[in-house]
Write an enzyme that holds these catalytic residues in place. Structure first.
Site, PDB file in Angstrom:
ATOM      1  N   ILE A  76       0.837  -1.196   0.000  1.00 28.84           N
ATOM      2  CA  ILE A  76       0.000   0.000   0.000  1.00 28.84           C
ATOM      3  C   ILE A  76       0.870   1.244   0.000  1.00 28.84           C
ATOM      4  O   ILE A  76       1.857   1.315   0.746  1.00 28.84           O
ATOM      5  CB  ILE A  76      -0.887   0.024   1.278  1.00 28.84           C
ATOM      6  N   CYS A  77       0.504   2.225  -0.820  1.00 23.90           N
ATOM      7  CA  CYS A  77       1.204   3.503  -0.772  1.00 23.90           C
ATOM      8  C   CYS A  77       0.295   4.509  -0.060  1.00 23.90           C
ATOM      9  O   CYS A  77      -0.699   4.956  -0.614  1.00 23.90           O
ATOM     10  CB  CYS A  77       1.518   3.998  -2.178  1.00 23.90           C
ATOM     11  N   LEU A  78       0.633   4.809   1.173  1.00 24.60           N
ATOM     12  CA  LEU A  78      -0.171   5.751   1.953  1.00 24.60           C
ATOM     13  C   LEU A  78       0.791   6.455   2.905  1.00 24.60           C
ATOM     14  O   LEU A  78       1.587   5.800   3.585  1.00 24.60           O
ATOM     15  CB  LEU A  78      -1.249   4.983   2.732  1.00 24.60           C
TER      16      LEU A  78
END
Lengths: 285, 219
Positions: B88-90
């Site tokens: 996940i890119c967060l």
């Protein structure tokens, strides 16, 4: 993940033992300081026992004469002890902490000053609740700070016991988080004052108050700049004076004051990208 | 350090179990409080609606001073989630993590990430290109994935009229585009992978010359 390469805007020149140290810009010094911090960041104590100012001077022996002159001015005026904080992005908050406790310790009435500090922290709590932090969480981070302050009632600590307490990683990290939350809550509740100054340190573009606090104040490891320093000193009602060891040509040294005018403000030493504490030797005073 | 970490994680799991309104669950795997599974329903009015999403959670040694590690177990078609690994890119899972965030608030942030993709900071570049070039097509593909992998009911999807999704649907490609190249004798799997990579979708199709596709297919 390959989409995250920021790329350096300005091509960095190679700096090695042949580089003339006097030609280093503040930005280059900052990069060097940062990379220095990364290499041995975990081997350095979170906060060190005091070293003589001459140790810092030695680091600049072949460096900028402007910086050397400023160091000599500090020395000549009795500022001769440096308490070094680890260069992990939390150095301002750790420096603030040790300076805060040293000020209490060396006041004429340590118990009274500790009680006042305890009160100041308590007065910062409503803002934290107001901006929506979970009391269960922030109370846990505040506890070590409050325990240390209450400790003055029973038995006044010494410089040595204070350093030992603040070198404990969990305790020190909790205090860093507590101070970050106090800072964030103050900025969030004084948006009108701060919003013009809330800029991204990388893009220099304005950030919303919420984004600034979420990205630049609350996370550990994010450097404090003027907005954070101003907010923390106002929130805890504690003046902070910072001696800037930069290459600007000024008489003596740049002392920049933050927060209310308090007697014996906390005195920090700034080198591009890093904060330490500078004090006069209280044993000799 | 681990005592405080254990206390905090146990409290977070308890608090989350008590909270019936958030629809978020956090459960232990094998009695290990530092390796957990979080789960939440796909947000309404998104292609993920009706789906049920599981997230692998690892609590690092320096928690809560360091961010929790999360990745999707359930496959998700989303610009900020790797369709292969679930990574996940967060920002809050990286340098914007703060110790006042919790497992629950982080899972809620994942839920809102599903509502509001950030295509200019993608984790999965191919999916992000699809999202930017052809929103309707992207939504349809994300729905197919929700049905196939997250148990979303098929009845919600008008486009398929109850038909099972094809491999072209799952890749977000139009069947006629795939067929135009398989008819030339290229294997279907290869055609789908190349068209996906070239973002051969919607208006973008007219920007991609046939020779570009053939060049890729001959590689």
């Amino acid at each position: 993940m390959s989409d995250h390469d920021g790329g350096d805007a300005d091509p960095a020149r190679v700096i090695d033992e042949h580089t003339d140290m006097t030609t280093l810009t503040d930005q280059e010094i900052m990069r060097l300081t940062e990379s220095m911090g990364q290499e041995d960041v975990t081997s350095r104590p979170l906060i060190s026992a005091p070293v003589p100012l001459s140790v810092i001077r030695d680091e600049y022996k072949n460096g900028s004469s402007t910086v050397l002159k400023k160091i000599d001015w500090l020395q000549a005026n009795g500022w001769d002890q440096v308490w070094r904080a680890r260069g992990d992005g939390d150095c301002f908050y750790r420096s603030f902490t040790i300076a805060y406790f040293l000020r209490i310790l060396h006041s004429s009435e340590p118990q009274l000053q500790a009680n006042l500090a305890f009160d100041a922290v308590q007065r910062a709590l409503p803002a934290m609740q107001q901006v929506g932090f979970d009391p269960d969480l922030y109370e846990e981070f505040l506890e070590p700070l409050l325990v240390l302050l209450r400790g003055f009632d029973a038995d006044t600590p010494t410089e040595w016991t204070l350093i030992q307490q603040l070198q404990d990683a969990e305790r020190s990290n909790c205090i860093v988080v507590a101070l970050r939350l106090v800072t964030s809550a103050y900025i969030r509740t004084h948006e009108d004052v701060f919003s013009p100054f809330l800029l991204s340190p990388t893009t220099f573009l304005p950030l919303t108050t919420d984004d600034f606090c979420r990205q630049e104040v609350e996370p550990c490891g994010k450097e404090a700049d003027h907005a954070q320093i101003m907010a923390l000193s106002e929130a805890l009602h504690m003046g902070v004076r910072i001696a800037y060891l930069d290459r600007s040509e000024v008489q003596d040294i740049n002392w920049v004051s933050f927060g209310p005018e308090t007697e014996d403000p906390l005195t920090l030493l700034y080198r591009p990208g890093h904060y330490d504490v500078v004090t006069k030797d209280h044993l000799l005073a | 350090m681990s005592d405080a970490r254990l206390r905090r994680v146990q409290k977070e799991i308890r608090d989350c179990a008590k909270d019936k309104t958030s629809n978020i669950s956090i459960d232990m795997i094998d009695e290990n409080p530092f390796h957990l599974i979080g789960a939440f329903p796909g947000p309404p009015d998104t292609p993920y609606e009706g789906g049920y999403y599981e997230v692998d959670i690892v609590i690092p040694d320096a928690y809560p001073f360091q961010p929790v590690k999360m990745k999707f177990i359930t496959k998700v078609y989303h610009p900020n989630v790797s369709s292969a690994s679930g990574a996940i890119c967060l920002d809050i899972l990286k340098d914007a993590w703060s110790p006042v965030l919790t497992l629950k608030s982080t899972l809620i942030s994942l839920q809102s990430l599903l509502c509001e993709p950030v295509p200019n900071d993608p984790q999965d570049a191919e999916v992000a290109k699809h999202y930017l070039a052809d929103r309707a097509g992207f939504n349809a593909t994300a729905k197919h994935w929700a049905q196939a992998y997250a148990q979303a009911p098929a009845s919600k999807v008008k486009a398929t009229h109850g038909k099972p999704a094809t491999d072209a649907d799952m890749a977000g490609l139009a069947e006629e585009n795939v067929v135009s190249f398989t008819d030339m004798g290229f294997p279907r799997e290869k055609v789908i992978s190349v068209l996906k990579k070239l973002n051969y979708r919607g208006n973008n199709v007219s920007n991609i010359h046939e020779s570009t596709v053939l060049e890729e297919l001959f590689k």
